[in-house]
Design an enzyme around this catalytic site. Sequence first.
Site, PDB file in Angstrom:
ATOM      1  N   GLU A  62       0.836  -1.210   0.000  1.00  0.00           N
ATOM      2  CA  GLU A  62       0.000   0.000   0.000  1.00  0.00           C
ATOM      3  C   GLU A  62       0.871   1.262   0.000  1.00  0.00           C
ATOM      4  OE1 GLU A  62      -3.141  -0.027   2.885  1.00  0.00           O
ATOM      5  OE2 GLU A  62      -3.320   2.145   2.941  1.00  0.00           O
ATOM      6  N   ARG A  63       1.901   1.245   0.837  1.00  0.00           N
ATOM      7  CA  ARG A  63       2.735   2.448   0.969  1.00  0.00           C
ATOM      8  C   ARG A  63       3.589   2.670  -0.273  1.00  0.00           C
ATOM      9  NH1 ARG A  63       3.309   0.788   7.318  1.00  0.00           N
ATOM     10  NH2 ARG A  63       1.195   1.513   7.776  1.00  0.00           N
TER      11      ARG A  63
END
Length: 381
Positions: A242-243
């Site tokens: 996600e990051r």
Amino acid sequence: MNFSAEHQLFRKTVRDFVEHEIEPHVDQWEREGAFPAHELFPKLGALGLLGLEYDPSYGGQGADHSYTVVAGEELGRIGCGGVPMAISVQTNMATPSLHRFGTDELKRRYLAPAISGHMVTSIAVTEADAGSDVAALRTRAVRDGDEWVINGTKLYITNGAQADWLCLLARTSGDGGYQGMSQIVVPTDVEGFAVSRKLEKLGNWSSDTAELSFEDVRVPVANTIGEIGQGFQQQMAQFQNERMIAAYQAVGGAERALERTADYLKHREVFDRPLLANQHIQFTLAELAAELDMARHYNYACAEAYMRGEDTTRYATIAKLATGRLIRRVADTCIQYHGGIGYMEETWTSRYFRDSRLLSIGGGADEVMLRILARLDGLET
Ligand SMILES: Cc1cc2nc3c(=O)[nH]c(=O)nc-3n(C[C@H](O)[C@H](O)[C@H](O)COP(=O)(O)OP(=O)(O)OC[C@H]3O[C@@H](n4cnc5c(N)ncnc54)[C@H](O)[C@@H]3O)c2cc1C
């Protein structure tokens, strides 16, 4: 990062798709407070964009992570934050654990249609009292024979009002803290599940964000992703994906914002000359572009480490923190040099200003990134 001719062709394909299939609709989707995921995702799926790194036996492309970097940068150039975020929820936030740890049966039922775009997915972690502190979550799944019985609520869930299934993180045992959680695929057409609220937001209007409630929701224990009790650990790994995608998209978005601003300043005359003729403005934009270049190459270092199979926690954490902070400054500068027109809703700058604010909060706030870094660097006492 070595981008080949094939990467360049892929970049052009994504850019053309964005220009023809997304950009013309963005204003309307923003006004309506949602984009039609069930119309857009099958088109993205047909292009292979929803399963770039996934196993071809489930419809994925089997490509390496470098293609995710290119796709992220290009989707980040979309003229709103909501649509790229919703796409990356599908590709890099709600499905990586299922691909990594799910059974073949679970992947055929839920991953394959997410890759083709026929099912829309959400990642359901956050609760009213468990955002930064994921270990505080209270949604509980209690085993009854071959079924989980789920009770609780989830908050701020992207795609939540449109999702066909959720990657839910819930407590599955009495162990507190980081122990005893599991990731469970929860289809949204089951009894006891409800979208209790659709939330109004500062920005990212085209992405729907919902509060979800679970009242005695029953799903098979076979819907558990990976090992029962390993949900927290699996989710921490999924957060790295996600990051990383958030950082790739941030670079694409900021690059476009700086291009558009320079373009505007070349033509806008104030005190009898283009605004861009002011050295102060040139220097400010040049410095932001330089910082963006550093962020881009840091992202590439992160992506290369990921492709080597290394743990990218430190890279992904720094990339998200740094890009989140950088795009806030880029957005502020773009609006400033546009003057009054930049503050108007008719100009792209106001939407970018609102939307770019999210990255420092969502997916772990800046302070949570710093907490991780302090721990990794042995600074915690
Ligand atoms: C538009 C949007 C979409 C989202 N989509 C999803 C989704 O799809 N799925 C999902 O599960 N969640 C989603 N979230 C939730 C998001 O991940 C959380 O909002 C975020 O992790 C912060 O949690 P919180 O809101 O509970 O803030 P809190 O935990 O209450 O923290 C508030 C603030 O306190 C500060 N802070 C926190 N910890 C510390 C500390 N240790 N030291 C110092 N300061 C600290 C930070 O600045 C933080 O912003 C979304 C949120 C938004 C706004």
